[in-house]
Design a protein around this motif. Structure first.
Motif, PDB file in Angstrom:
ATOM      1  N   ASP A 229       9.025   2.296  14.091  1.00 57.50           N
ATOM      2  CA  ASP A 229       8.869   0.911  14.520  1.00 57.50           C
ATOM      3  C   ASP A 229       7.665   0.708  15.432  1.00 57.50           C
ATOM      4  O   ASP A 229       7.465  -0.389  15.960  1.00 57.50           O
ATOM      5  CB  ASP A 229      10.137   0.405  15.207  1.00 57.50           C
TER       6      ASP A 229
ATOM      7  N   ASP B 273       2.933   8.462   6.490  1.00 55.11           N
ATOM      8  CA  ASP B 273       2.137   7.273   6.158  1.00 55.11           C
ATOM      9  C   ASP B 273       1.420   7.560   4.847  1.00 55.11           C
ATOM     10  O   ASP B 273       0.268   7.971   4.822  1.00 55.11           O
ATOM     11  CB  ASP B 273       1.149   6.975   7.284  1.00 55.11           C
TER      12      ASP B 273
ATOM     13  N   ASP C 100      -1.774   3.021   5.941  1.00 51.47           N
ATOM     14  CA  ASP C 100      -1.856   1.671   6.515  1.00 51.47           C
ATOM     15  C   ASP C 100      -1.438   1.633   7.982  1.00 51.47           C
ATOM     16  O   ASP C 100      -1.189   0.560   8.533  1.00 51.47           O
ATOM     17  CB  ASP C 100      -1.028   0.689   5.694  1.00 51.47           C
ATOM     18  N   ARG C 101      -1.305   2.795   8.613  1.00 54.18           N
ATOM     19  CA  ARG C 101      -0.959   2.980  10.029  1.00 54.18           C
ATOM     20  C   ARG C 101       0.553   3.007  10.272  1.00 54.18           C
ATOM     21  O   ARG C 101       0.986   3.322  11.381  1.00 54.18           O
ATOM     22  CB  ARG C 101      -1.586   1.912  10.944  1.00 54.18           C
ATOM     23  N   LEU C 102       1.365   2.674   9.271  1.00 54.61           N
ATOM     24  CA  LEU C 102       2.812   2.565   9.444  1.00 54.61           C
ATOM     25  C   LEU C 102       3.513   3.760   8.804  1.00 54.61           C
ATOM     26  O   LEU C 102       3.154   4.179   7.698  1.00 54.61           O
ATOM     27  CB  LEU C 102       3.329   1.272   8.809  1.00 54.61           C
TER      28      LEU C 102
ATOM     29  N   ASN D 212       7.070   1.042   4.664  1.00 60.68           N
ATOM     30  CA  ASN D 212       7.154   0.304   5.925  1.00 60.68           C
ATOM     31  C   ASN D 212       6.230  -0.901   5.834  1.00 60.68           C
ATOM     32  O   ASN D 212       5.015  -0.761   5.670  1.00 60.68           O
ATOM     33  CB  ASN D 212       6.735   1.228   7.080  1.00 60.68           C
TER      34      ASN D 212
ATOM     35  N   GLY E 109       5.925  -3.134   8.271  1.00 64.38           N
ATOM     36  CA  GLY E 109       5.588  -3.590   9.607  1.00 64.38           C
ATOM     37  C   GLY E 109       6.814  -4.079  10.334  1.00 64.38           C
ATOM     38  O   GLY E 109       7.798  -4.517   9.722  1.00 64.38           O
ATOM     39  N   SER E 110       6.785  -3.992  11.660  1.00 62.81           N
ATOM     40  CA  SER E 110       7.910  -4.381  12.510  1.00 62.81           C
ATOM     41  C   SER E 110       9.175  -3.604  12.149  1.00 62.81           C
ATOM     42  O   SER E 110      10.281  -4.106  12.339  1.00 62.81           O
ATOM     43  CB  SER E 110       8.170  -5.896  12.419  1.00 62.81           C
TER      44      SER E 110
END
Length: 594
Positions: free
Chosen positions: A293, A347, A351-353, A375, A377-378
Motif C-alpha cells: 500500500d 513490481d 509501475d512503482r507498485l 496493484n 494504486g492505493s
C-alpha cells in the motif's frame, strides 16, 4: 476476485478496466534448458504426505559473473544446479560443481543461498524429507561447493526422521554474520518418540568461528513444538518489521500455528502474534512481505487453503505501525487462492507498485491456476493472471522472482510438484524505467541481508520501500538484488537511502535509472573512549564523536564476536550509553563507530 467479461447492450464485448498491454509472461523453460522433472511421472507413489507438498528452488549468482543461477531440489534423482550462460539459456553444472550423484540418495526439499562466512561467495543449505540430517555446502570461490553440514553445526543430525521444508537466513543478533532458521512439517505419527521439532534457529558463531552454527532455539524462545507432538512450520523470514533496527522472525505454520516473534535486542524473542492481530489463517503455508500500500512499512501476505477442508483462505495483514496489523484480506479481495503455497510481492510491470503472485494446487483436488494480482494504486489489487500469460494449472509449490536475462524486469520461476518447472519470461512491451541494487555489507553481513532501502524518485515523493531478502516464499528463494520499478522517468532519481543492519544510513544522490547499482556499506571510523564508569551497578561508557553523527555502539564477551548494542544520534561532541543489560558476573567489552 474473478475477472469477468461483461456484455454491453450494443453487443460489444467489454473488458474489465485493467490495462493488460504493459507486460506479458511467456513460459520459456524448455528453450532455456530447464527441462527436468521434479520426480518421474511413472514413480509408483510418492510416499508420505510431505512428498506431495515438495518442490523447491533458489536463485543466486553462485559464480559471481553477474548472471543469476538456479538450484533445484528433487525427490528421486540428483539435485540440479543450472548456470546462467547470459544468453537466455542455462547449463547443468551440477557434476562439475558438486561431483557425481549430488544428494541423489536424499529426497531434498528446501534450499537457500547465503554468504555465511562473509568471504564474498554464496554457500548453500538444503533440507530433505524422511532423512536424519540436512546439508550445508561451502563455496570455495573457484567453482566448487563442498559439504560441511556436520562440521559446521548445521546438519541437525538425529535418530528421528526429519521432514524439512524452507530455510531462511538473516542476522537476528546484528553481529554481522548470517544466522539460519530451518522449518519442519511433521505429524506426531511420524514422530513416535516425540523428538523435538527440527524447526530450529541456528546462530552463526561469527567472528569466533565464521560460518559455524550453534542451536539457540530454546535460549532465543522461538520453539515451534506443540502439545500434540506435531511440528507444522513451512516457511520463515527475518525482517525488521517494526523498524527499530532489529529483525523479527516471522514463521508461517499450518493449523493456526503461525508466529510473529518480536526481537528483544538481547538474543531472544517475544511471541507477539495474537497482540499484533496476525496468525489467524487456518492453514498457513507460504508468505510474501512488502509495502503493497506504499505507506512506508511492511505488510504480510500468508497463503492458505480456500474451500477445501473448510478452509477460509489467505490472509493479508496490513501494517498499521506500533506493532499492530489489520486484516484487509476481503477489502483487497485476495482471500480465494485455492490450495495456496508460495507467494511473492513483485513490481512485474515496473509501475512503482508492488503486485502479488501466488501458486497453488493439491493432489486429488481440482487444479488451481497460479494467480497474479495487479496493484492499481492505493492498495487496490485486481486479478490479471490469464491476461498476462500466467496459465499454469499444475500442482505448483515453490516460486521465486529474478531477472534472469538482466533486462530490468522481473521474471517468475514456478516449481510444479512431480512435473517440469515453468520459467515465465517477462516480455514487457511498455517502456518503463527501473533500478536494481546489489548490496555489499562491510560491518553488516556481506550479502546486506536485512538492509532496508528507501528510493526517493523525486524530493517530494513518498519513498519506495524495499529490503534485501534472505528468506523463503515457501520452498522458493528470490534473487537478492533489490528491484525498483520506476514508471516513466523524465529526470534522474533524486536519492537512495540504505539503512544497513549495522545501523548506518547511507545516501546516494542523482542516480541514473536502468542499471544494476552496487552499493557498498561505508567502512566505519572508530570513536575514542573518553570515560568508563559504573552507574547504578552497570557500566556507563562515553566516547568522543563528531556532533550530529550517527554512532554505532557494539558489545562483545570474547573480543571476537561483536554485535550491535545501540545506535545513538549524537548532538554534542560526546555520546554516552548505559549498559543495563550487562550479564553477571561482569565481563563485557565495548567499542563505538560512526
Amino acid at each position: 476476485m474473478k475477472i469477468l467479461f461483461h456484455l454491453a447492450v450494443c453487443g460489444v464485448l467489454a473488458l474489465p478496466p485493467v490495462d493488460t498491454l504493459g507486460a506479458t509472461f511467456e513460459n520459456v523453460a524448455s528453450e532455456a534448458g530447464l527441462a527436468h522433472d521434479h520426480y518421474r511421472a511413472d514413480r509408483p507413489g510418492v510416499g508420505d504426505i510431505q512428498f506431495r507438498m515438495s518442490g523447491g528452488a533458489a536463485a543466486a549468482d553462485y559464480d559471481n559473473d553477474g548472471w543469476i543461477d538456479l538450484y533445484f531440489t528433487r525427490l528421486d534423482g540428483p539435485d540440479l544446479l543450472y548456470r546462467n550462460l547470459g544468453n537466455g539459456t542455462f547449463q547443468d553444472v551440477t557434476v562439475a560443481v558438486f561431483g557425481e550423484q549430488h544428494l541423489a540418495n536424499f529426497c531434498t526439499n528446501g534450499c537457500a543461498w547465503a554468504d555465511i562466512d562473509n568471504d564474498g561467495d554464496q554457500d548453500l543449505y538444503v533440507t530433505s524429507l524422511k532423512s536424519h540430517r540436512y546439508h550445508l555446502f561451502i563455496n570455495d570461490g573457484r567453482g566448487s561447493l563442498t559439504e560441511a553440514g556436520l562440521s559446521r553445526g548445521a546438519a541437525l543430525k538425529g535418530p528421528d526422521l526429519h521432514f524439512g521444508f524452507s530455510a531462511c537466513f538473516g542476522d537476528y543478533d546484528n553481529d554481522g554474520f548470517l544466522d539460519l532458521h530451518v522449518n519442519e512439517w511433521r505429524t506426531s505419527e511420524q514422530n513416535p518418540r516425540r523428538a523435538a521439532s527440527n524447526t530450529r534457529l541456528l546462530r552463526n558463531r561469527g567472528g569466533a568461528s565464521p560460518g559455524h552454527f550453534e542451536d539457540v532455539t530454546e535460549a532465543a524462545e522461538v520453539v515451534m513444538d506443540y502439545i500434540s507432538g506435531d511440528s507444522m512450520a513451512f516457511s520463515s523470514r527475518f525482517l525488521d518489521v517494526d523498524l527499530d533496527g532489529w529483525p523479527e522472525l516471522l514463521v508461517v505454520s499450518d493449523f493456526g500455528t503461525s508466529r510473529l516473534f518480536w526481537n528483544n535486542h538481547d538474543g531472544s524473542f517475544t511471541d507477539g502474534t495474537r497482540e499484533a492481530g496476525v496468525g489467524t489463517e487456518q492453514y498457513g503455508m507460504g508468505m510474501a512481505i512488502g509495502d503493497f500500500d506504499a505507506d512506508g512499512d511492511f505488510d504480510w501476505f500468508v497463503t492458505s487453503i480456500h474451500g477445501f477442508l473448510g478452509g477460509d483462505g489467505n490472509r493479508l495483514y496490513q501494517n498499521d505501525g506500533n506493532r499492530q496489523f489489520t486484516d484487509v484480506t476481503d477489502l483487497r479481495r485476495v482471500r480465494n487462492g485455492g490450495w495456496g503455497w508460495g507467494s511473492n510481492f513483485l513490481d512485474y510491470n515496473n509501475d512503482r507498485l508492488l503486485d502479488l503472485m501466488m501458486v497453488n494446487g493439491a493432489n486429488g483436488f481440482p487444479d488451481d491456476p497460479s494467480l497474479l494480482w495487479r496493484n492499481l494504486g492505493s492498495g487496490v489489487l485486481t486479478q490479471v493472471h490469464s491476461f498476462e500469460g500466467i496459465t499454469d494449472r499444475g500442482i505448483a509449490t515453490g516460486t521465486l522472482t529474478f531477472d534472469y536475462d538482466n533486462d530490468g524486469d522481473l521474471d517468475i520461476l514456478i516449481v510444479n510438484n512431480g512435473d517440469k518447472p515453468i520459467l515465465y519470461r517477462n516480455n514487457s512491451s511498455a517502456r518503463m524505467d527501473w533500478l536494481q541494487v546489489k548490496a555489499v555489507g562491510t560491518r553488516s553481513n556481506r550479502d546486506g541481508v536485512g538492509a532496508i532501502m528507501r528510493l526517493y524518485i523525486s524530493d517530494s515523493d513518498m519513498p519506495l520501500l524495499r529490503f534485501v531478502d534472505g528468506g523463503s516464499n515457501f520452498l522458493g528463494q528470490n534473487e537478492r538484488r533489490v528491484h525498483f520499478g520506476l514508471g516513466e522517468l523524465t529526470n534522474r532519481i533524486d536519492r537512495l537511502e540504505v539503512t544497513w543492519p549495522s545501523g548506518r544510513i547511507q545516501r546516494l544522490y542523482d542516480i541514473l535509472p536502468n542499471q544494476v547499482l552496487t552499493v557498498t556499506e561505508p567502512l566505519p571510523r572508530q570513536l575514542s573512549l573518553t570515560r568508563l564508569s559504573m552507574l547504578e551497578g552497570r557500566p556507563h561508557t562515553t566516547w568522543s564523536c563528531p556532533p550530529d553523527s550517527r554512532c554505532l555502539l557494539e558489545v562483545s564477551e570474547d573480543l571476537y564476536s561483536w554485535r550491535k548494542a545501540a545506535v545513538i544520534e549524537a548532538r554534542e561532541h560526546e555520546v554516552s550509553w548505559h549498559d543495563r543489560g550487562t550479564p553477571r558476573p561482569l565481563k563485557r567489552f565495548y567499542r563505538a563507530w560512526y
